[in-house]
Design a protein around this motif. Structure first.
Motif, short mmCIF file in Angstrom:
data_model
loop_
_atom_site.label_atom_id
_atom_site.label_comp_id
_atom_site.label_asym_id
_atom_site.label_seq_id
_atom_site.Cartn_x
_atom_site.Cartn_y
_atom_site.Cartn_z
N LYS B 9 -19.77 10.19 -8.19
CA LYS B 9 -21.18 10.53 -8.29
C LYS B 9 -22.02 9.28 -8.09
O LYS B 9 -21.90 8.31 -8.84
CB LYS B 9 -21.49 11.13 -9.68
CG LYS B 9 -22.96 11.33 -9.95
CD LYS B 9 -23.56 12.41 -9.07
CE LYS B 9 -25.08 12.43 -9.17
NZ LYS B 9 -25.69 13.43 -8.26
N TYR B 11 -25.84 8.23 -7.98
CA TYR B 11 -27.20 8.70 -8.23
C TYR B 11 -28.09 8.28 -7.08
O TYR B 11 -27.90 7.18 -6.53
CB TYR B 11 -27.75 8.12 -9.54
CG TYR B 11 -27.26 8.82 -10.79
CD1 TYR B 11 -27.75 10.07 -11.14
CD2 TYR B 11 -26.32 8.22 -11.61
CE1 TYR B 11 -27.31 10.71 -12.29
CE2 TYR B 11 -25.88 8.85 -12.77
CZ TYR B 11 -26.37 10.10 -13.10
OH TYR B 11 -25.95 10.72 -14.24
N PRO B 12 -29.05 9.12 -6.70
CA PRO B 12 -29.93 8.76 -5.59
C PRO B 12 -30.59 7.41 -5.85
O PRO B 12 -31.06 7.15 -6.96
CB PRO B 12 -30.97 9.87 -5.57
CG PRO B 12 -30.43 10.97 -6.40
CD PRO B 12 -29.38 10.39 -7.29
N GLU B 14 -29.21 4.54 -6.08
CA GLU B 14 -28.35 3.54 -6.71
C GLU B 14 -27.33 3.03 -5.69
O GLU B 14 -27.00 3.72 -4.73
CB GLU B 14 -27.59 4.17 -7.89
CG GLU B 14 -28.49 4.71 -8.98
CD GLU B 14 -29.14 3.63 -9.82
OE1 GLU B 14 -28.44 2.67 -10.18
OE2 GLU B 14 -30.35 3.72 -10.08
N ALA B 18 -21.98 5.93 -10.34
CA ALA B 18 -21.82 6.05 -11.79
C ALA B 18 -20.43 6.56 -12.11
O ALA B 18 -19.82 6.17 -13.11
CB ALA B 18 -22.88 6.99 -12.36
N THR B 44 -22.39 11.46 -17.62
CA THR B 44 -22.45 11.91 -16.23
C THR B 44 -21.29 12.85 -15.94
O THR B 44 -21.48 13.90 -15.31
CB THR B 44 -22.42 10.69 -15.28
OG1 THR B 44 -23.49 9.82 -15.63
CG2 THR B 44 -22.56 11.12 -13.83
N ARG B 47 -21.94 16.23 -17.39
CA ARG B 47 -22.98 16.94 -16.65
C ARG B 47 -22.51 17.39 -15.28
O ARG B 47 -23.09 18.29 -14.68
CB ARG B 47 -24.25 16.07 -16.56
CG ARG B 47 -24.90 15.86 -17.94
CD ARG B 47 -25.80 14.64 -17.97
NE ARG B 47 -26.83 14.72 -16.95
CZ ARG B 47 -27.91 15.48 -17.05
NH1 ARG B 47 -28.09 16.20 -18.11
NH2 ARG B 47 -28.79 15.51 -16.08
N LEU B 53 -25.41 18.26 -12.83
CA LEU B 53 -25.43 17.33 -11.70
C LEU B 53 -24.40 17.81 -10.68
O LEU B 53 -23.41 18.43 -11.06
CB LEU B 53 -25.02 15.93 -12.15
CG LEU B 53 -25.92 15.16 -13.09
CD1 LEU B 53 -25.19 13.90 -13.57
CD2 LEU B 53 -27.22 14.77 -12.40
N SER B 55 -21.63 16.63 -7.82
CA SER B 55 -20.89 15.43 -7.45
C SER B 55 -21.19 15.06 -6.00
O SER B 55 -21.55 15.91 -5.18
CB SER B 55 -19.40 15.66 -7.65
OG SER B 55 -18.99 16.77 -6.89
N THR B 56 -21.05 13.76 -5.71
CA THR B 56 -21.25 13.30 -4.34
C THR B 56 -20.03 13.64 -3.49
O THR B 56 -20.14 14.04 -2.34
CB THR B 56 -21.47 11.77 -4.33
OG1 THR B 56 -22.43 11.45 -5.36
CG2 THR B 56 -22.00 11.29 -3.00
#
Ligand SMILES: Nc1ncnc2c1ncn2[C@@H]1O[C@H](COP(=O)(O)OP(=O)(O)OP(=O)(O)O)[C@@H](O)[C@H]1O
Ligand SMILES: [Mg+2]
Lengths: 214, 320
Positions: B9, B11-12, B14, B18, B44, B47, B53, B55-56
């Protein structure tokens, strides 16, 4: 003054009722219009900025000037339509702002918790955001009501036959009793409304320490 | 039950992810503690599991089904979520707060009332007193309890708890932990429990997942984490007295079952009475106190059962 009042009961009653009917129409239209717009502002930053700017400008226009501008618009002209529109435009600032801050001030952890429990956006709005924003919205409602009740007095200059007329006619006829009757009635009504509404406002804000007016 | 595979993940905005290629298996019916320093990605990860959230990259499955194939809101209604800030709605009573998920799941009225009552009793409050109160009339500890009850209300098979007892004093905290263990014994949920308190992790966890820099470094039973740390990070993280912590969670009776010995000396001056809760920690304390290397274990009628020596204890520790 007592004498003046007892002699002219029917006129005074008629003017008072006219005052109320204008005020109530303006309040209802404002609620229907500005609450949804206030909510929409919390969802869209651009709209929010636009409404904030517009409502601030409108709020700064002196009442007489506002009425004057509106009556020059052909389809509005002298009379109730212009009066209502002017009052509704003034209400834009207190109403949209109180709805917006009420919803925006809802504790983020509350939203996080209920979203995590599976509430969708609609559930969250009706069960969390709106109830939590009620105290703030109500304080905007109170400001609007008082503002409309007193500003409505000036609508007499564009043809409204309300308590303002007692003042304006009284002035032109140098009838001080008439002026005093108008002035005192408007003041009493406004103060009474404010008193009642502030009592309700206190009750409403018991559960809510985060929201509330600015 | 819950599988996280190569989950990342970012975060936009960053640069450092994380969560960085994290793998974890959360077993059904067990309480898995997510333990790690601040900022290592515990919240994280929680979530990501309930899709607060996305995941990427990587996949998360629950019972073999990718969580992206669930409807987001109904997925969350089947996963209890308890956060540190609790997030009780101040305009709803305790009852109404607990009833939120059952209502969303459209249970019928009687069933909701019954479930809410049961839960309020289970958390040690009175349905007719505290149940009718608004959250602002509760103590901090009571609020945490209600938060836990609310997380369990919809009968979710999975419960995510993010430092649920972080904000209460140590005594209330101990009580909350004991109650959670009781509830978990009865309900056997699959629980992910975030904390950065090592003692809490050892006490509550069936398994402990040690987090560091967005990864799970080791996920094992508490005793294994303590006695067989996978690397220096885990070793250091658990602290230099980790062996003593391990003694606290091994039951004396487990050791006794394992090595029955004849009693060589009936000198009852250095005895220790065995009960269900005796641990190797208390046995060791007795050894030290009496300044001996062997101690006699007696039952509750003062009858000697066996002996335990210092060597037995340390051998048993490393046997695990
Ligand atoms: N919304 C966000 N936007 C950007 N970065 C974030 C966001 N939330 C968390 N982070 C970063 O991601 C990393 C992991 O955060 P996370 O909240 O998962 O940590 P944590 O292990 O729960 O820590 P703590 O014990 O302090 O709660 C941190 O470096 C944090 O700064
Ligand atoms: Mg966290």
């Amino acid at each position: 003054m007592i004498e003046y009042m007892s002699k002219n009961t029917s006129v005074i009653t008629k003017y008072t009722l006219a005052h109320f009917s204008l005020t109530i129409s303006a309040i209802l239209i404002s609620l229907i219009l500005w609450i949804p717009i206030g909510v929409y502002m919390t969802r869209n930053k651009k709209v929010a900025n636009f409404i904030f700017a517009t409502s601030n400008i409108l709020y700064c226009i002196p009442s007489i000037a506002m009425f004057a501008i509106l009556i020059t618009i052909p389809f509005l002209g002298l009379g109730r339509k212009s009066a209502i529109i002017a009052l509704v435009l003034y209400s834009m600032m207190p109403m949209t702002r109180s709805v917006y801050t009420g919803i925006k001030n809802v504790d983020k952890s509350l939203i996080e918790a209920v979203k995590g429990m599976g509430m969708n956006a609609r559930n969250i709005f009706w069960e969390v955001e709106l109830p939590m924003a009620v105290p703030s919205i109500f304080s905007g409602f109170r400001i609007m009501t008082i503002m409309i009740t007193s500003t409505a007095t000036l609508a007499t200059y564009i043809g409204e036959k309300n308590l303002g007329r007692l003042i304006s006619q009284g002035l032109s006829r140098s009838n001080m009793e008439m002026v005093a009757t108008g002035a005192i009635l408007v003041s009493i009504i406004t103060l009474l409304l404010d008193f009642i509404l502030s009592k309700i406002e206190d009750k409403l804000s018991w559960y809510n320490t985060n929201a509330g007016g600015e | 039950m819950i599988f996280l595979e190569s989950v990342t993940k970012l975060y936009p905005g960053e640069k450092i992810p994380a969560i960085d290629n994290l793998n974890l298996h959360v077993e059904a019916g067990k309480l898995t503690v997510f333990l790690g320093k601040s900022g290592c990605g515990k919240s994280t990860t929680l979530r990501l599991i309930n899709r607060m959230l996305d995941s990427t990259s990587g996949t998360i499955t629950i019972n073999g089904k990718n969580i992206k194939d669930f409807d987001e809101d109904s997925l969350r209604r089947d996963i209890g979520y308890v956060i540190q800030d609790i997030g009780l709605l101040p305009n709803k009573t305790v009852e109404e707060n607990i009833a939120i998920v059952p209502k969303l799941k459209k249970w019928d009225k009687e069933m909701i009332t019954q479930r809410v009552r049961d839960l309020i009793l289970m958390i040690g409050l009175d349905p007719d007193i505290e149940g009718k109160k608004y959250p602002r009339h509760l103590s901090g500890g009571q609020m945490q309890r209600v938060g836990v009850a609310r997380g369990l209300a919809g009968n979710p098979p999975i419960v995510l708890m993010d430092e649920p007892f972080g904000a209460v004093d140590p005594i209330a905290r101990t009580k909350l932990q004991d109650d959670l263990l009781k509830i978990q014994n009865a309900e056997k949920k699959t629980i992910c429990f975030v904390t950065h308190d090592i003692d809490e992790a050892i006490k509550l966890g069936d398994k402990i997942a040690i987090f560091n820099e967005g990864k799970v470094v080791q996920c094992d039973e508490p005793i294994k984490i303590l006695m067989r740390p996978k690397n220096d990070f885990v070793k250091e993280f658990m602290g230099e007295t980790r062996v003593l912590d391990a003694l606290k969670i091994i039951k004396l009776k487990d050791l006794i079952e394992d090595n029955h010995k004849k009693i060589t000396d009936e000198n009852l001056d250095r005895k220790i009475e065995l009960n269900d809760n005796s641990t190797l920690y208390s046995a060791l304390a007795n050894l030290i106190e009496k300044n001996k290397s062997i101690i006699t274990i007696v039952d509750n009628e003062n009858k000697p059962i066996t002996e335990v020596s210092f060597d037995d204890i340390s051998k048993y520790l490393y046997k695990e």
